[in-house]
Design a protein around this motif. Structure first.
Motif, mmCIF file in Angstrom:
data_model
loop_
_atom_site.group_PDB
_atom_site.id
_atom_site.type_symbol
_atom_site.label_atom_id
_atom_site.label_comp_id
_atom_site.label_asym_id
_atom_site.label_seq_id
_atom_site.Cartn_x
_atom_site.Cartn_y
_atom_site.Cartn_z
ATOM 1 N N LYS A 128 0.122 -6.643 -5.430
ATOM 2 C CA LYS A 128 0.320 -5.263 -5.859
ATOM 3 C C LYS A 128 -0.976 -4.676 -6.416
ATOM 4 O O LYS A 128 -1.331 -3.514 -6.133
ATOM 5 N N THR A 129 -1.696 -5.465 -7.191
ATOM 6 C CA THR A 129 -2.934 -4.993 -7.805
ATOM 7 C C THR A 129 -4.023 -4.781 -6.756
ATOM 8 O O THR A 129 -4.758 -3.787 -6.794
ATOM 9 N N LEU A 130 -4.144 -5.694 -5.803
ATOM 10 C CA LEU A 130 -5.109 -5.511 -4.726
ATOM 11 C C LEU A 130 -4.778 -4.281 -3.884
ATOM 12 O O LEU A 130 -5.686 -3.575 -3.415
ATOM 13 N N ALA A 131 -3.495 -4.012 -3.696
ATOM 14 C CA ALA A 131 -3.093 -2.815 -2.958
ATOM 15 C C ALA A 131 -3.554 -1.552 -3.685
ATOM 16 O O ALA A 131 -3.988 -0.574 -3.054
ATOM 17 N N GLU A 132 -3.482 -1.564 -5.016
ATOM 18 C CA GLU A 132 -3.972 -0.426 -5.797
ATOM 19 C C GLU A 132 -5.469 -0.251 -5.591
ATOM 20 O O GLU A 132 -5.956 0.869 -5.374
ATOM 21 N N VAL A 158 0.832 -1.207 0.000
ATOM 22 C CA VAL A 158 0.000 0.000 0.000
ATOM 23 C C VAL A 158 0.867 1.257 0.000
ATOM 24 O O VAL A 158 0.557 2.238 -0.694
ATOM 25 N N ALA A 159 1.956 1.252 0.762
ATOM 26 C CA ALA A 159 2.857 2.412 0.798
ATOM 27 C C ALA A 159 3.415 2.708 -0.588
ATOM 28 O O ALA A 159 3.525 3.875 -0.997
ATOM 29 N N ALA A 160 3.769 1.658 -1.332
ATOM 30 C CA ALA A 160 4.300 1.840 -2.685
ATOM 31 C C ALA A 160 3.251 2.448 -3.608
ATOM 32 O O ALA A 160 3.562 3.292 -4.450
ATOM 33 N N VAL A 161 2.001 2.030 -3.440
ATOM 34 C CA VAL A 161 0.920 2.587 -4.262
ATOM 35 C C VAL A 161 0.708 4.059 -3.943
ATOM 36 O O VAL A 161 0.571 4.900 -4.841
ATOM 37 N N LYS A 162 0.692 4.408 -2.665
ATOM 38 C CA LYS A 162 0.408 5.794 -2.278
ATOM 39 C C LYS A 162 1.567 6.720 -2.619
ATOM 40 O O LYS A 162 1.370 7.921 -2.809
ATOM 41 N N ASP A 163 2.778 6.188 -2.721
ATOM 42 C CA ASP A 163 3.891 6.995 -3.218
ATOM 43 C C ASP A 163 3.643 7.392 -4.670
ATOM 44 O O ASP A 163 3.980 8.501 -5.099
ATOM 45 N N LYS A 164 3.055 6.474 -5.421
ATOM 46 C CA LYS A 164 2.768 6.714 -6.830
ATOM 47 C C LYS A 164 1.476 7.483 -7.026
ATOM 48 O O LYS A 164 1.312 8.223 -8.006
ATOM 49 N N HIS A 165 0.534 7.300 -6.101
ATOM 50 C CA HIS A 165 -0.787 7.949 -6.205
ATOM 51 C C HIS A 165 -1.096 8.708 -4.914
ATOM 52 O O HIS A 165 -1.920 8.259 -4.097
#
Length: 341
Positions: A58-62, A28-35
């Motif tokens: 990764k996709t579920l985290a998005e 989730v942290a990686a997703v929020k860095d990107k979004h």
């Protein structure tokens, strides 16, 4: 009423609370860095896969990073049945679903309310515990909502098996009455293209417009009994198979974003794409279309932009379990998305 065990913990995802929590936090942290714009205000419709977390984490985290949990108290989760065939949609007999992170309660009052309709049946407990389309979402749902104002919401798991277009329409219209309540959210659990000889599907298209779809090799593609198999063809030098699979999936995503059930059915007739949540998606489209028609005369829309985007799926990410280069290979595709309602 009993608690459904986390039957896929320890295999499809970690059964250790600390390990699983840390894994999800990192994803989730990686997703929020990107979004950094996530979560999206009003995002109460979610789309995500249900494969093992090595492939789909990764996709579920998005998916769950986009979710607006601020008002949600109940989540309707629609997923396909993988292990047993029955007519219509099944509702759980369990009072809660266990996860390594904690229990997710079932809204048993709502389940009993739905059971009064002829649209639903009881999903056998043994079949329920074999099914993974609901369970794989719950650790991410738990983590995304545990610190929200209302805490972890209750769920209404709906497993959809054999249906007809008229049933999907009726189910969608029935569920549309829950859309206007901001305490309700909706999740579609679906992987996208399952490609390879082992899946009985070797469709190929050379271009993104997906106007021509053929089957590779001598295998017969999976198709519904009322439709012919795809014609046979060969791979273009310019389009590797994995790119063709992406073309097929992205066309499906584009069609779903229109909200048109007619275009969705036409796409499925043309491609026979092995999207396992095809029927949940059909029901969702009917649900949102019906809710939109109810909303317009009652409250209208705040702006032209809201009218054009309300209930329309927006896509975040796309991934494949591996790159297919030949008929010896296989893959499953994963997408993440949301809609504001």
């Amino acid at each position: 009423m009993s608690v459904r065990a986390a039957t896929h913990a320890g295999s499809w995802f970690s059964g250790n609370k600390t390990t699983l929590s840390k894994q999800i936090d990192q994803l989730v942290a990686a997703v929020k860095d990107k979004h950094p714009e996530f979560p999206i205000p009003g995002a109460r419709v979610l789309v995500g896969p249900h494969a093992g977390y090595t492939y789909s984490g990764k996709t579920l985290a998005e998916t769950y990073s986009a979710w607006d949990t601020s008002k949600v108290k109940r989540v309707f989760i629609l997923g396909p049945s993988h292990h047993v065939l029955f007519r219509g949609a099944g509702l759980t007999e369990f009072a809660a679903f266990d996860t390594p992170l904690g229990k997710v309660p079932v809204d048993t009052e709502c389940v009993n309310e739905l059971l009064k309709s002829r649209l639903f049946t009881i999903f056998d407990e043994e079949d329920d515990e074999r099914e993974h389309s609901i369970e794989l979402h719950l650790p991410f749902l738990f983590k995304a909502s545990e610190k929200s104002p209302n805490g972890v919401p209750s769920i209404v798991p709906i497993v959809i098996s054999s249906t007809t277009p008229s049933y999907e329409e009726e189910l969608g219209k029935f569920l549309s009455k829950y859309v206007s309540n901001e305490e309700n959210a909706f999740v579609i659990s679906s992987d996208f293209c399952h490609w390879g000889l082992n899946y009985g599907y070797t469709a190929y298209t050379p271009s993104p417009d997906v106007e021509e779809v053929v089957a590779l090799g001598k295998t017969r593609s999976r198709s519904r009994s009322s439709h012919p198999d795809l014609p046979h063809g060969e791979v273009s030098d310019k389009t590797p198979i994995y790119k063709s699979i992406e073309y097929l999936d992205r066309k499906a995503m584009e069609v779903l974003s229109t909200g048109s059930i007619d275009q969705w059915n036409e796409y499925m007739d043309l491609t026979e794409n092995t999207i396992c949540g095809r029927r949940p998606f059909s029901s969702l489209l009917h649900c949102l279309n019906s809710a939109s028609k109810k909303r317009l005369p009652m409250n209208g829309f705040a702006s032209e932009h809201e009218r054009d985007t309300w209930g329309k799926l927006q896509w975040i990410g796309y991934a494949q379990s591996g790159k297919v280069h030949s008929l010896k290979d296989y893959s499953v595709s994963y997408t993440s998305g949301y809609a504001v309602i």
